[in-house]
Structures are given as C-alpha cells and as structure tokens.
Design a protein around this motif. Structure first.
Motif, short mmCIF file in Angstrom:
data_model
loop_
_atom_site.label_atom_id
_atom_site.label_comp_id
_atom_site.label_asym_id
_atom_site.label_seq_id
_atom_site.Cartn_x
_atom_site.Cartn_y
_atom_site.Cartn_z
N ALA A 166 -4.02 3.07 4.53
CA ALA A 166 -3.22 3.24 3.31
C ALA A 166 -2.84 1.88 2.75
CB ALA A 166 -1.98 4.07 3.61
N GLY A 167 -3.34 1.58 1.57
CA GLY A 167 -3.01 0.32 0.91
C GLY A 167 -2.15 0.54 -0.31
N GLY A 168 -1.98 -0.50 -1.09
CA GLY A 168 -1.14 -0.41 -2.27
C GLY A 168 -1.78 0.35 -3.41
N THR A 169 -3.12 0.33 -3.48
CA THR A 169 -3.81 0.98 -4.59
C THR A 169 -4.60 2.21 -4.18
OG1 THR A 169 -5.71 -0.51 -4.34
CG2 THR A 169 -3.99 -1.18 -5.87
N SER A 213 5.56 -0.36 -2.34
CA SER A 213 5.09 -0.57 -3.71
C SER A 213 5.02 0.73 -4.51
CB SER A 213 3.71 -1.25 -3.70
OG SER A 213 2.78 -0.52 -2.94
N HIS A 214 5.34 1.85 -3.89
CA HIS A 214 5.42 3.14 -4.56
C HIS A 214 6.68 3.85 -4.08
CE1 HIS A 214 1.24 2.90 -6.01
NE2 HIS A 214 0.92 2.44 -4.80
N PRO A 215 7.22 4.76 -4.86
CA PRO A 215 8.31 5.59 -4.33
C PRO A 215 7.84 6.27 -3.04
CG PRO A 215 8.07 5.92 -6.70
CD PRO A 215 6.90 5.07 -6.26
N PRO A 216 8.66 6.31 -2.01
CA PRO A 216 8.22 6.89 -0.73
C PRO A 216 7.64 8.29 -0.85
CG PRO A 216 10.27 5.73 -0.42
CD PRO A 216 10.00 5.71 -1.90
N SER A 217 8.21 9.10 -1.73
CA SER A 217 7.69 10.46 -1.88
C SER A 217 6.27 10.45 -2.44
CB SER A 217 8.60 11.29 -2.79
OG SER A 217 8.70 10.70 -4.08
N VAL A 218 5.99 9.51 -3.35
CA VAL A 218 4.65 9.40 -3.93
C VAL A 218 3.66 8.86 -2.89
CG1 VAL A 218 3.25 8.21 -5.68
CG2 VAL A 218 5.53 9.10 -6.26
N SER A 229 -4.62 14.30 16.57
CA SER A 229 -3.98 12.98 16.63
C SER A 229 -4.17 12.30 15.29
CB SER A 229 -4.56 12.10 17.75
OG SER A 229 -5.87 11.68 17.43
N CYS A 230 -3.32 11.31 15.02
CA CYS A 230 -3.42 10.57 13.76
C CYS A 230 -2.96 9.15 13.98
CB CYS A 230 -2.55 11.24 12.69
SG CYS A 230 -2.55 10.39 11.08
N VAL A 231 -3.79 8.21 13.51
CA VAL A 231 -3.40 6.80 13.44
C VAL A 231 -3.30 6.42 11.98
CG1 VAL A 231 -4.14 4.43 13.85
CG2 VAL A 231 -4.31 6.11 15.69
N LEU A 232 -2.13 5.96 11.60
CA LEU A 232 -1.85 5.60 10.23
C LEU A 232 -1.73 4.10 10.12
CD1 LEU A 232 -1.03 6.34 7.33
CD2 LEU A 232 1.28 6.79 8.16
N GLY A 233 -2.77 3.46 9.59
CA GLY A 233 -2.74 2.02 9.35
C GLY A 233 -2.32 1.77 7.93
N MET A 234 -1.30 0.95 7.73
CA MET A 234 -0.80 0.82 6.37
C MET A 234 -0.15 -0.53 6.11
SD MET A 234 2.47 3.42 6.63
CE MET A 234 2.83 3.25 4.90
N ALA A 235 -0.37 -1.02 4.91
CA ALA A 235 0.45 -2.11 4.40
C ALA A 235 1.83 -1.52 4.11
CB ALA A 235 -0.17 -2.67 3.13
N GLY A 236 2.87 -2.26 4.42
CA GLY A 236 4.22 -1.75 4.19
C GLY A 236 4.71 -0.83 5.27
N ALA A 237 4.13 -0.93 6.48
CA ALA A 237 4.54 -0.04 7.57
C ALA A 237 6.02 -0.20 7.90
CB ALA A 237 3.68 -0.33 8.81
N SER A 238 6.59 -1.36 7.63
CA SER A 238 8.00 -1.58 7.92
C SER A 238 8.90 -0.62 7.15
CB SER A 238 8.39 -3.02 7.60
OG SER A 238 8.18 -3.31 6.22
N GLY A 239 8.39 -0.10 6.03
CA GLY A 239 9.18 0.82 5.23
C GLY A 239 9.55 2.10 5.98
N LEU A 240 8.75 2.44 7.00
CA LEU A 240 9.01 3.66 7.75
C LEU A 240 10.16 3.51 8.74
CD1 LEU A 240 6.24 4.30 6.49
CD2 LEU A 240 5.72 5.61 8.54
#
Length: 312
Positions: A16-19, A45-50, A70-81
């Motif tokens: 999951a990236g910014g765009t 960079s987006h509202p969390p709900s979006v 199982s699920c691995v979620l790699g994301m920019a902005g992971a700190s937001g969680l």
C-alpha cells in the motif's frame, strides 16, 4: 499445514503506497491465484477511512472466493496505525474483505526487500518519489538511512532530481546563459516557453505542492547527454549509493523504485558504483508481501517468487 490441507485457502500480501494499493492471493505452492488494485492506502496522506477502504477493496478483489488465512500488509505510513482509531478502521476494512485474523503490518521497505531476495538479511534501497535505505536482519528492519522527506532530505529521489533540474534552470535564466536541452525542456513543461522565464518559473513552481517537482525528473533521464542533466544524474546516483552503503553490513542490496530501475541512467550509474556487491532488483513490494504472508500461513518451504525454495 500441508498443501493438500490448504486447498481454497490463500495468504494475502498487500503493498500500500500513497497513490496505489496492490494485493495478491498466494497458495501454499507459491502460486498467485488472485490480484487486486485500488487507490492509495497510506493513512498519513489520505483520510484513514479512505486509505483503509482502498486496501480493503484491493484485498477483496485478490481473495475472490478463496479463504484468507493470513495477511501481510506492507505500507508507507505504517506508523499511522499506532493510533487505535486508525487501527480499528483498518481492522474493520480487512475483516469486510475477508481477512478475519490480525494482519502483520510491515514497512514498504521490508516487503520490497522480500520481493527481491529470499535471503533473510541485507539492504534495500527505495528510490521513487522519495528515497530511503534500510538494513534488514531476519527479514525485519534493523537500521534506516535517509527517508527524511522532501524538506530535509530524500537525496537522489524523483523529487530531489526534479528540484535540481528546476534549480539549474532558474540559475541559467538568471545568468542569461544559453539554454541547454534540459533547461529548455523544464521551461516548456513548467510555463510553456522562455518568455519572462525567471519570475514566471519561480511563481509557477512555488504555487504547486512541493512533491510536484518530481514531474521534472523524467526530463533529466530524457536529456541524459546534456552536461547539466549528466551532473544531476551523477550526484543522484552517488547520493543513493552512499545511503545504501551506509546501511549495508552484508548480504544483497535490493534496489526498488522508478529512479533505481536498471533501464534508467541513474539506475545504471548506481549499479556501476555498487559494482562488486550482490545487487538485486525488485519491481514492487507486493510479491514480497505475498511471499511473507504465505510463509506465515503455510511454512518456510513456500517458493520465493524469484525462484527456488528457502528454508531459512
């Protein structure tokens, strides 16, 4: 769990990236049986709900009629969680997409490293709109170099390259120098031509979001034979190599991102500087996220997407 037991069950990997957000569904044999894509999933960079809804949509498309185990979620902005309210938005969206178990959340750099190599340790260098290098130990973050964002750093990134191209153009105009192919192209893209260029270029660039400077980066590659562009290419490649080598303590170096691609002038120069190291290339992190998720669900014998089986 054996492969026979896992019929109909899949592991889900997400990048999951910014765009954009990409998701894959992977079986115990390493086969990708579903893919999904949606909008940006970065909650910074987006509202969390979006962001959560976009990730959920990509997962749902990838999983289809399969059962996600199982699920691995790699994301920019992971700190937001780390915000409980944001984390709940994501938990709810993933559950609605068929992922009932808690997802393992990793950085985009960690899944990008796993996309490029089955080795448990090494270095990953991401050079896209921004830039960052990360040392990986046991497939997890161990140390970071760079990644400070556009205001403080991101040397060698598309943002940085575009900014340097615009700076060189402003300097040339201010000194009344003869325009080079690169500086002429910057003026054409920014303001449509050289008329009253100094004030118009400054106003035009400052009126836009800073990240928009990245749109000038392709002009540097396009005019790589221009001495002005060649200087930017050399400085960008050396900055990126410096980050990678500062993070490196052994193992492969995985290069990720449009700037670091093997077919770009900067990517080629970067590889020349890193000659002697085990340099790998990863297109994006979703394959790594899928592989890590499959290992978590089905065990260490799941083949790596680059080929071969790892048991480490």
């Amino acid at each position: 769990m054996t492969e026979e037991d896992a019929v109909g069950e899949v592991a889900v990997g997400v990048d999951a990236g910014g765009t954009a957000t990409r998701a894959v569904a992977v079986t115990a044999s390493g086969e990708v049986v579903g893919r999904g894509e949606s909008g940006g999933g970065n909650p910074n960079s987006h509202p969390p709900s979006v962001a959560a809804a976009n990730i959920g949509a990509a997962i749902a498309a990838a999983v289809g009629a399969h059962s996600a185990v199982s699920c691995v979620l790699g994301m920019a902005g992971a700190s937001g969680l780390s915000d409980p309210a944001v984390a709940e938005e994501f938990r709810s969206a993933l559950a609605a997409a068929g992922v009932d178990r808690p997802a393992l959340v990793l950085s985009d750099a960690e899944v990008a490293f796993a996309a490029g190599t089955a080795d448990p340790g090494g270095t990953v260098l991401i050079a896209g709109t921004g830039s960052i290098a990360m040392r990986i130990t046991d497939r997890r973050h161990a140390a970071t170099v760079g990644g400070w964002g556009w205001l403080l750093g991101d040397e060698g990134s598309a943002f940085w390259i575009g900014r340097e191209a615009v700076r060189a153009t402003i300097q040339a105009v201010q000194r009344d120098d003869r325009l080079s192919p690169l500086t002429s192209a910057v003026l054409d893209l920014a303001i449509g031509g050289p008329e009253n260029a100094f004030a118009r270029l400054i106003r035009a660039v400052n009126a836009e979001a800073p990240v928009r400077l990245a749109r000038f980066a392709p002009l540097v590659s396009l005019h790589a034979g221009d001495p002005v562009a060649a200087d930017i290419i050399e400085r960008a490649a050396r900055a990126l190599a410096s980050h990678a080598l500062e993070a490196w303590s052994g193992g492969p170096i995985v290069l990720v991102g449009t700037v670091a691609g093997p077919d770009t002038p900067i990517g080629a120069r970067l590889r020349a500087i890193l000659d002697g190291h085990d340099v790998r290339t990863a297109k994006d992190g979703v394959a790594g996220a899928g592989w890590l998720a499959a290992r978590e669900a089905f065990g260490a014998s799941v083949p790596h997407p680059c080929g071969g089986v790892t048991v480490a």
